[in-house]
Enzyme design. Structure first.
Site, PDB file in Angstrom:
ATOM      1  N   ASP A 231       9.296  10.564  -3.714  1.00  0.00           N
ATOM      2  CA  ASP A 231       9.460   9.130  -3.872  1.00  0.00           C
ATOM      3  C   ASP A 231       9.456   8.477  -2.484  1.00  0.00           C
ATOM      4  O   ASP A 231      10.075   8.982  -1.546  1.00  0.00           O
ATOM      5  CB  ASP A 231      10.806   8.880  -4.564  1.00  0.00           C
ATOM      6  CG  ASP A 231      11.011   7.426  -4.927  1.00  0.00           C
ATOM      7  OD1 ASP A 231      10.212   6.895  -5.704  1.00  0.00           O
ATOM      8  OD2 ASP A 231      11.988   6.827  -4.420  1.00  0.00           O
TER       9      ASP A 231
ATOM     10  N   GLU B 229       4.428   9.010  -2.701  1.00  0.00           N
ATOM     11  CA  GLU B 229       4.027   7.628  -2.499  1.00  0.00           C
ATOM     12  C   GLU B 229       3.871   7.428  -0.992  1.00  0.00           C
ATOM     13  O   GLU B 229       4.855   7.525  -0.255  1.00  0.00           O
ATOM     14  CB  GLU B 229       5.106   6.682  -3.027  1.00  0.00           C
ATOM     15  CG  GLU B 229       5.312   6.762  -4.522  1.00  0.00           C
ATOM     16  CD  GLU B 229       6.411   5.812  -4.988  1.00  0.00           C
ATOM     17  OE1 GLU B 229       6.134   4.933  -5.823  1.00  0.00           O
ATOM     18  OE2 GLU B 229       7.565   5.934  -4.512  1.00  0.00           O
TER      19      GLU B 229
END
Ligand code: CA
Length: 644
Positions: free
Chosen positions: A315, A355
C-alpha cells in the site's frame, strides 16, 4: 531523545516452551526500563506476574526476560520507561499472537496452530511472474451475502469451502490478493455481531491475522489456524495468496505500538517537528531507518515462512524508499529459493507490487522513494498503471469524467502505454500519455494492468456515472471491452472481485466503511448476467492459452518485433501480436481491436483469413466465424479478438 541504533534486530519478542518463556524487546537506546506483565486474559483479568526486563549486556536497546514454568494460554504486555515516564502497556511491535482487539500479546505454541498436513512456508505452486491472474478480494465482500451460499460468512474460512474454491478455479484466477488481513483497529472484535465493515487500512499488529475474520477473536490460536486453513485450501487448488501490506502508516502514533516502544523512531517528521503525512492517514513510517527497514523485511519473511504467503501488495509503496523495497525483493527471492522455487531472477519469480505513489508529500527525498517513475531501479517489483486504468474509465479526479470507454478521444496513447506494459515501444507517442511522459518499466511484468480495484468506483458504477443514460446492454459491452484491454495487455492482469458478476456499489466512491449492502457481492448476478461471467472466464482462459503473446514485454527488446499497433483513430486502438509461432504460440498472429466509439469503425488489416474469437459479446477460442479480408468493421463500444 535517542533513537534505536543500527544492529541486527531480533524481533522474536516471545519464545514459548513448556519449561520457560523468553521475552525480548527492542527499544530506543535511552530506554530506562521495561516492565513485563503476565495476565490471565486477553483483556481485563489479573496480573499474574510483573517483571523488570534486563538490558542486554552488549546491545543497547535490547531487553530480556525469562519466566520459568508453562505460560501457555497466558497474555503479556510490555511497558517501556523513558525520561522517568512509562509509555503505556502494549503487546510489543512484533506480536505473533494476541488477545481480542490486539491489546495484549498471547503466549501460545505456534506449532499447535498448524492444520493437519500443513508445512509452514511451502510455496508449491510454481508460477511464472506472467502467469498470475490476480483477483483482489475483501473477505466480507466475497462471502457475506446469503446469496454466496457460503457457510463462514465474512471469515477466512469461507475460502476453505469447496464452493468458493471451485468458483475461483472455474473463473480461472490463480492469485488471490486479500485486502488487509493483519490485525487492524477499525473493527471492534468484541462487537462483531453488529456487522461493521472496514477495508482494514489501519494497522495495529502487523504480524497477526485480524480477529474479525476469525470465528473466535478471543482465542489467540483460532485466527492463526483459520488463516492457515485458508492458505492451505487455496494452495491445494493451485492458487497463490497475496497479502496487502500497509507498512506505510499505522492507525495511530501515540496509541500505537511503535511509538510506545521506540518513540520518534518509526515515523518521519517535517523540519518543523510535526509529523509528516505522506500516507494521508496522519503519519508516515520511515522505511529508510534501520529498524523500520529491518522490521518490514522481518515481517514479510514471517508471513512467508509461518503462513506460506506467496506475494505482497504494498500500500502506498511510494512512501517507502527504493533501497528497502529492493532489499525486500532480494530477501523474498532467497526465501523462495529455499523451497526450490528457483526461476531466473529476470523475469523476477515472485509477485511483489505496489502503489507507486504516496497520498501526500513525504519527509524524504523524492528521488529515493519507490515511486512509479523510479520502477526501473526496482526491476523485481511491479506497480499499478493508473495510465491504463484512467485511459479506460476516466481520470481519478472526477467520477463523472469519461475517457476511452465513454467515447472521449485523447486517451489512445495512454491506453497503448498500458498495452505495452509501461515499457518502451516505438509506436507510442509518450508526450500524449496522461501521467507518464516516458515508459517507467524495464519489463512489462513490472506493470499491473487493471481498470478497477477496491479504491474508487467499481467499473459498473463508473460507467453509469461517467456515461449518462447508458443502456444496460452498452454498459456490459464496455465492461467487457475494458477487461479485454486489461487481459490482452503485456502487464500482469488484476481484477476487483465481483467485476465478473457485474457487481456495483450503488455509486459509492469510497466504500472503505460502507455497510455490507454496498460492498457485498450479490451472487444472484451470476444468474442475471451469465454472459458477463462467461466472457471473463473465457478471456482469462484465452490469456492463459496464449501467454506467449501476452508476455513478450518481459524482454523489452522483443516487444517492437512482435507487437504492432495498427492504424486506429479517435477512441479506436487496434494492435497485432505477430510472428507468434516463433514464440511458441499455436496462433501466428492475434489482433485486438478496441472501439470506444458509439458507432462502428473500419480498421485496415494485413490481408488474410481470420478467425474471429471475440466479437464483443462472447469469446470462443474455437472461432465464432472466419473471413478473408483486409479490413474489418469494429462494432460500436466493442472489442474484437481475432487470429490468423
Ligand atoms: Ca483487529
Amino acid at each position: 531523545m535517542a533513537t534505536a541504533s543500527a544492529r541486527d534486530y531480533n524481533f522474536n519478542e516471545m519464545t514459548y516452551s513448556p519449561r520457560a518463556t523468553e521475552f525480548l524487546l527492542n527499544t530506543n537506546d535511552d530506554a530506562q526500563g521495561v516492565t513485563l506483565r503476565i495476565y490471565d486474559a486477553g483483556k481485563d483479568g489479573k496480573v499474574l506476574k510483573k517483571v523488570e526486563m534486563k538490558r542486554d549486556k552488549n546491545i543497547a536497546g535490547e531487553w530480556h526476560a525469562t519466566i520459568k514454568g508453562d505460560l501457555k494460554g497466558r497474555f503479556y504486555t510490555f511497558d517501556v520507561k523513558y525520561n522517568g515516564k512509562y509509555m503505556g502497556e502494549n503487546p510489543g511491535i512484533f506480536a505473533k499472537a494476541v488477545g481480542v482487539n490486539g491489546r495484549r500479546g498471547a503466549i501460545i505454541d505456534m506449532a499447535e496452530t498448524n492444520p493437519e498436513g500443513w508445512e509452514a512456508g511451502r510455496h508449491t505452486n510454481l508460477m511464472h511472474i506472467y502467469d498470475h491472474i490476480i483477483y483482489e478480494m475483501h473477505h466480507r465482500d466475497f462471502s457475506i451475502d446469503p446469496s454466496s451460499g457460503l457457510e463462514h460468512k465474512g471469515k477466512f474460512l469461507a475460502l476453505t469451502e469447496p464452493k468458493a474454491i471451485e468458483y475461483l478455479k472455474d473463473l480461472g484466477v490463480n492469485t488471490i490478493h486479500i485486502l488487509p488481513s493483519y490485525d487492524y483497529a477499525s473493527i471492534d472484535e468484541e462487537r462483531l455481531a453488529e456487522g461493521n465493515y472496514n477495508w482494514g487500512y489501519d494497522p495495529v499488529n502487523y504480524n497477526v491475522p485480524e480477529g474479525g475474520y476469525s470465528t473466535n477473536p478471543y482465542d489467540p490460536a483460532t485466527r492463526i489456524r483459520e488463516f492457515k486453513l485458508m492458505v492451505q485450501a487455496l494452495h491445494k487448488a493451485g492458487i497463490q495468496v497475496v497479502l496487502d501490506v500497509v507498512y506505510n502508516h499505522t492507525f495511530s502514533i501515540d496509541d500505537g505500538n511503535f511509538q510506545k516502544t521506540c518513540p520518534d523512531t518509526f515515523y518521519r517528521k517535517n523540519p518543523d517537528g510535526s509529523w509528516s503525512n505522506g500516507s494521508g492517514c496522519g503519519n508516515e513510517t520511515a522505511s529508510d531507518r534501520d529498524i523500520m527497514r529491518a522490521y518490514m523485511m522481518a515481517s514479510v519473511k514471517y508471513w512467508m515462512e509461518e503462513y506460506g504467503i506467496d506475494g505482497f501488495r504494498f500500500d502506498l509503496m511510494g512512501v517507502h524508499d527504493i533501497e528497502t523495497m529492493n532489499a525486500i525483493a532480494q530477501m523474498v527471492e532467497e526465501e523462495f529459493a529455499k523451497d526450490n522455487y528457483s526461476i531466473p531472477r529476470f523475469p523476477p519469480n515472485v509477485l511483489l507490487y505496489g502503489e507507486g505513489w504516496s497520498a501526500g508529500s513525504c519527509a524524504y527525498p523524492n528521488e529515493k522513494l519507490a515511486m512509479k517513475a523510479h520502477m526501473k531501479q526496482m526491476p523485481a517489483i511491479a506497480a499499478f498503471s493508473d495510465e491504463m486504468r484512467d485511459a479506460l474509465r476516466g481520470p481519478w479526479d472526477g467520477d463523472d469524467k469519461a475517457a476511452f470507454l465513454g467515447g472521449v478521444p485523447g486517451f489512445e496513447e495512454s491506453l497503448k502505454f498500458g498495452i505495452a506494459g509501461a515499457t518502451q515501444h516505438p509506436q507510442i507517442d509518450y508526450s500524449k500519455v496522461n501521467y507518464s511522459k516516458e515508459p517507467w518499466a524495464n519489463y512489462s511484468s513490472q506493470m499491473i494492468s487493471y481498470v478497477s480495484c477496491h479504491d474508487d468506483m467499481c467499473l459498473v458504477d463508473r460507467l453509469k456515472t461517467s456515461i449518462p443514460n447508458i443502456s444496460q446492454k452498452d454498459l456490459i459491452k464496455l465492461d467487457l471491452m475494458a477487461q479485454t484491454a486489461v487481459f490482452t495487455s503485456q502487464g500482469i492482469p488484476f481484477i476487483l472481485s465481483g467485476e465478473e458478476m457485474l457487481r456495483d456499489k450503488k455509486g459509492v466512491h469510497n466504500s472503505y466503511n460502507s455497510p455490507d449492502s454496498i460492498n457485498h457481492l450479490d451472487w444472484n448476478n451470476l444468474k442475471r448476467y451469465p454472459q458477463v461471467y462467461n466472457y471473463y472466464k473465457n478471456l482469462i482462459a484465452l490469456r492463459k492459452h496464449h501467454i506467449a503473446a501476452f508476455s513478450i514485454g518481459l524482454s523489452n527488446k522483443n516487444l517492437a518485433k512482435h507487437l504492432e499497433f495498427l492504424p486506429g483513430g479517435d477512441c479506436l486502438v487496434a494492435y497485432r501480436y505477430k510472428d507468434l509461432k516463433k514464440l511458441g504460440d499455436k496462433w501466428s498472429n492475434i489482433i485486438v481491436i478496441l472501439n470506444g466509439n458509439n458507432d462502428k469503425r473500419t480498421v485496415k488489416l494485413p490481408k488474410s483469413t481470420y478467425t474471429i474469437v471475440g466479437d464483443g459479446d462472447t469469446i470462443n477460442e474455437d472461432g465464432i466465424y472466419t473471413l478473408t479480408t483486409d479490413e474489418i468493421i469494429a462494432p460500436p463500444r466493442s472489442a474484437i479478438i481475432m487470429h490468423d
